[in-house]
Structure formats: structure tokens, C-alpha cells
Enzyme design. Structure first.
Site, PDB file in Angstrom:
ATOM      1  N   SER A 286      29.656  89.416  75.492  1.00 39.10           N
ATOM      2  CA  SER A 286      30.215  88.822  76.714  1.00 39.10           C
ATOM      3  C   SER A 286      31.635  88.358  76.419  1.00 39.10           C
ATOM      4  CB  SER A 286      29.358  87.610  77.101  1.00 39.10           C
ATOM      5  OG  SER A 286      29.994  86.814  78.073  1.00 39.10           O
TER       6      SER A 286
ATOM      7  N   TYR B 175      24.531  79.840  75.507  1.00 35.52           N
ATOM      8  CA  TYR B 175      25.013  81.201  75.792  1.00 35.52           C
ATOM      9  C   TYR B 175      26.268  81.501  74.977  1.00 35.52           C
ATOM     10  CZ  TYR B 175      26.046  85.295  78.742  1.00 35.52           C
ATOM     11  OH  TYR B 175      26.288  86.565  79.213  1.00 35.52           O
TER      12      TYR B 175
HETATM   13  P1  NAD Z   1      19.610  90.441  84.325  1.00 32.65           P
HETATM   14  O1  NAD Z   1      19.026  89.086  84.548  1.00 32.65           O
HETATM   15  O2  NAD Z   1      19.896  91.313  85.504  1.00 32.65           O
HETATM   16  O3  NAD Z   1      18.683  91.280  83.320  1.00 32.65           O
HETATM   17  C1  NAD Z   1      18.167  90.712  82.137  1.00 32.65           C
HETATM   18  C2  NAD Z   1      17.124  91.648  81.558  1.00 32.65           C
HETATM   19  O4  NAD Z   1      16.588  91.020  80.376  1.00 32.65           O
HETATM   20  C3  NAD Z   1      15.931  91.885  82.495  1.00 32.65           C
HETATM   21  O5  NAD Z   1      15.469  93.229  82.340  1.00 32.65           O
HETATM   22  C4  NAD Z   1      14.880  90.916  81.960  1.00 32.65           C
HETATM   23  O6  NAD Z   1      13.540  91.280  82.268  1.00 32.65           O
HETATM   24  C5  NAD Z   1      15.165  91.009  80.482  1.00 32.65           C
HETATM   25  N1  NAD Z   1      14.612  89.876  79.729  1.00 32.65           N
HETATM   26  C6  NAD Z   1      14.803  88.552  79.930  1.00 32.65           C
HETATM   27  N2  NAD Z   1      14.059  87.850  79.054  1.00 32.65           N
HETATM   28  C7  NAD Z   1      13.402  88.760  78.288  1.00 32.65           C
HETATM   29  C8  NAD Z   1      12.491  88.673  77.205  1.00 32.65           C
HETATM   30  N3  NAD Z   1      12.083  87.474  76.706  1.00 32.65           N
HETATM   31  N4  NAD Z   1      12.019  89.804  76.667  1.00 32.65           N
HETATM   32  C9  NAD Z   1      12.402  91.021  77.148  1.00 32.65           C
HETATM   33  N5  NAD Z   1      13.258  91.168  78.163  1.00 32.65           N
HETATM   34  C10 NAD Z   1      13.750  90.053  78.714  1.00 32.65           C
HETATM   35  O7  NAD Z   1      20.924  90.175  83.465  1.00 32.65           O
HETATM   36  P2  NAD Z   1      22.269  91.028  83.244  1.00 32.65           P
HETATM   37  O8  NAD Z   1      23.365  90.327  83.956  1.00 32.65           O
HETATM   38  O9  NAD Z   1      22.045  92.482  83.481  1.00 32.65           O
HETATM   39  O10 NAD Z   1      22.503  90.740  81.680  1.00 32.65           O
HETATM   40  C11 NAD Z   1      22.260  91.700  80.677  1.00 32.65           C
HETATM   41  C12 NAD Z   1      23.082  91.365  79.442  1.00 32.65           C
HETATM   42  O11 NAD Z   1      24.467  91.393  79.783  1.00 32.65           O
HETATM   43  C13 NAD Z   1      22.810  89.952  78.890  1.00 32.65           C
HETATM   44  O12 NAD Z   1      22.808  89.992  77.482  1.00 32.65           O
HETATM   45  C14 NAD Z   1      23.984  89.143  79.422  1.00 32.65           C
HETATM   46  O13 NAD Z   1      24.262  88.046  78.609  1.00 32.65           O
HETATM   47  C15 NAD Z   1      25.077  90.193  79.364  1.00 32.65           C
HETATM   48  N6  NAD Z   1      26.222  89.887  80.222  1.00 32.65           N
HETATM   49  C16 NAD Z   1      26.096  89.829  81.575  1.00 32.65           C
HETATM   50  C17 NAD Z   1      27.206  89.533  82.350  1.00 32.65           C
HETATM   51  C18 NAD Z   1      27.151  89.485  83.846  1.00 32.65           C
HETATM   52  O14 NAD Z   1      28.175  89.107  84.462  1.00 32.65           O
HETATM   53  N7  NAD Z   1      26.059  89.849  84.482  1.00 32.65           N
HETATM   54  C19 NAD Z   1      28.444  89.281  81.735  1.00 32.65           C
HETATM   55  C20 NAD Z   1      28.531  89.331  80.354  1.00 32.65           C
HETATM   56  C21 NAD Z   1      27.413  89.646  79.609  1.00 32.65           C
END
Ligand code: NAD
Length: 259
Positions: A141, A154
Site C-alpha cells: 500500500s 495497517y
Molecule cells: P476487500 O475487503 O475488497 O477484500 C479483502 C479480501 O481478503 C476478501 O476476499 C476477504 O474475504 C479476504 N480476507 C479477509 N480476511 C481474511 C482471512 N482471515 N483469510 C482469508 N481471506 C481473508 O479489500 P481490498 O481493498 O481488495 O484489499 C486487498 C488488498 O489490497 C489488501 O491487502 C489491502 O490492504 C490492499 N490495498 C487496498 C487498497 C484500497 O484502496 N482498496 C489500497 C492499498 C492497498
């Protein structure tokens, strides 16, 4: 990506789901992971397999549990003979001031966003070393580079993921394995929707205004990073053009970390 097998953790939603679909579209067999409605996951799994003529499996490993992470990798190797690409994507968010941050939320966040990256990486490396090829892509991130109010766990986890990415790269250098991180800024997913809703309630704004303020305060482009852009970066990291690219972070944050 033909004949490659890709595991994407946390791929039942958001970025992980988009990356899994992109790898399947590129011809890879894919293992989905994450939580959600069983019927919806099965519909996604079957749809990807039929649309792209690849094999798609689902494994429900809980990324807080090292033995289930190990089983995800062992089962994939048993079924396909290899994990060629591991995308460590599963992640959660929780926001609170440090003194109000529930310790159990800290533990869960560190387990999923950080320790799962270690356990997954440790589980895939022996096979990748034997085959002399592997790609590990860690979804970190912009918070791997800078702080964020109310995001202690985080930010700590994402900084640590960048450190782990570098160590993995150094320990595998010259072996045919690379490890890199992709660092998105704001991406429109359920994880961010929840933060927009919190902001709307806190500041008495409608969702459109809360979304705009969230973007423009930190992401100079004023635009969300898209799934297609993230997928393009992940596929690039797995291609021949990135064979000597390791230990790096690709920022896709509209200029956030340039501020
Ligand atoms: P999201 O909430 O849409 O998806 C998260 C996924 O992780 C889901 O499939 C969920 O079921 C799974 N998950 C959660 N807990 C779990 C567990 N204990 N075991 C197995 N699976 C589990 O989130 P997202 O925004 O798509 O985020 C995905 C990644 O991208 C994360 O690592 C997040 O930190 C990173 N990220 C997201 C953003 C953003 O703006 N959305 C920005 C930077 C980084």
C-alpha cells in the site's frame, strides 16, 4: 501465463478478485481464497474456468491460521504440481486511535496483512527453488511508505511487508524467483467503501462528497487506481520483462507518495 498456477489470497472480493480474473484471462490456472457466500464463490469459480478454459479452484484457508495457509499451498501443489505465482493480497483494515485500538483487532490485522505473507512465502519457496522459477507479488500500500492517522496496525503491517519483500528478494536473488510489492493508493473496493461511509457520517457529507474529499486530500490525480491498472502491474511482474526486477515496489497511487 499458460501452464502456470497462481494462488491469490483474499480473492473473493476487490483487488484479489480482479487479479485472479486477470491471471485466468491470461491462461493461468488459479486458486481463489477468501471469505464470502459459498454459492457466489462457486459461481465465480465456475464462470472464470468456463470463460477462460483454465482450471480454477477455491480453498477457504483462513489467513490468520498458519496451518491453513500451509494447507492452501500443499493442496495447490498436490493438484497442479506447483505454485508458480503467489499473490499475497488478503488484507483487512481497522481504524482507531492507538490508545483506543482493540488489541484483538491489532492481532488480527497483523496476522492477515503481515504474518500471512511470511507463512505463504515460506510455504511456496521450497517448490519454487526446486523448479528454478517463481513470482511472489505482495499487495502492500502507499501506507507502506507513510503514516496515516488511526491506522497504526495497517501502517505497521504494510511497512513490514515492504521489508519482507526486500528480504525475500535478497534470499532468492539469482534463483529464478522474484519478489516485488505493488503499492496501491485508493482503489474503490469494499475496504475503502467502509472508510468513505465512516467519513460521510463523521463529517455530515453525502457519499459523493465524502468520496471526492477522501481522494483529493491524498491522491493528487483525484482518481481511484483501477483493477485493470493493478492487474497490468501484476502481470508485468510475472512476465519475462521483469525477470531481473526484484525487491521493488510499484506505486500506483496517483502521486500520493510523491507528495
Ligand atoms: P476487500 O475487503 O475488497 O477484500 C479483502 C479480501 O481478503 C476478501 O476476499 C476477504 O474475504 C479476504 N480476507 C479477509 N480476511 C481474511 C482471512 N482471515 N483469510 C482469508 N481471506 C481473508 O479489500 P481490498 O481493498 O481488495 O484489499 C486487498 C488488498 O489490497 C489488501 O491487502 C489491502 O490492504 C490492499 N490495498 C487496498 C487498497 C484500497 O484502496 N482498496 C489500497 C492499498 C492497498
Amino acid at each position: 501465463m499458460q501452464d502456470r498456477t497462481v494462488v491469490v489470497t483474499g480473492s473473493t472480493s476487490g483487488i484479489g478478485a480482479a487479479l485472479a480474473a486477470a491471471f485466468a484471462a491470461a491462461g493461468a490456472n488459479v486458486v481463489l481464497n477468501g471469505f464470502g457466500d459459498a454459492a457466489e464463490i462457486e459461481t465465480t469459480r465456475r464462470g472464470l474456468a468456463q470463460r477462460h478454459g483454465v482450471e480454477v479452484l477455491y480453498h477457504g484457508a483462513d489467513m490468520t491460521l498458519p496451518e491453513e495457509i500451509s494447507d492452501l499451498i500443499v493442496e495447490t501443489e498436490r493438484r497442479f504440481g506447483a505454485v508458480d505465482v503467489l499473490v499475497n493480497n488478503a488484507g483487512i483494515q481497522h481504524t482507531d486511535r492507538i490508545e483506543d485500538f482493540p488489541p484483538e483487532k491489532w492481532d488480527a490485522l497483523i496476522a492477515i496483512n503481515l504474518s500471512a505473507v511470511f507463512h505463504g512465502t515460506a510455504a511456496v519457496l521450497p517448490g519454487m527453488r526446486r523448479r528454478g522459477w517463481g513470482r511472489i507479488v505482495n499487495i502492500a500500500s502507499n501506507h507502506g511508505f507513510g503514516g496515516g492517522v488511526n491506522k497504526c496496525a495497517y501502517v505497521a503491517a504494510k511497512h513490514a511487508v515492504l521489508g519482507l519483500t526486500k528480504v525475500t528478494a535478497l534470499e532468492t536473488a539469482g534463483s529464478g524467483i522474484t519478489c516485488n510489492a505493488i503499492c496501491p493508493g485508493w482503489v474503490k473496493t469494499p475496504l475503502v467503501d467502509r472508510q468513505i461511509e465512516t467519513r460521510a457520517v463523521r463529517d455530515g457529507l453525502d457519499i459523493a462528497e465524502a468520496t471526492w474529499r477522501l481522494l483529493i486530500e491524498q491522491q493528487p490525480s483525484g482518481r481511484f487506481t483501477t483493477f485493470d491498472q493493478l492487474a497490468a502491474a501484476a502481470l508485468f511482474l510475472c512476465g519475462d520483462g521483469a525477470a531481473n526486477l526484484t525487491g521493488s515496489s510499484i506505486t500506483q497511487d496517483g502521486g500520493w507518495t510523491a507528495l
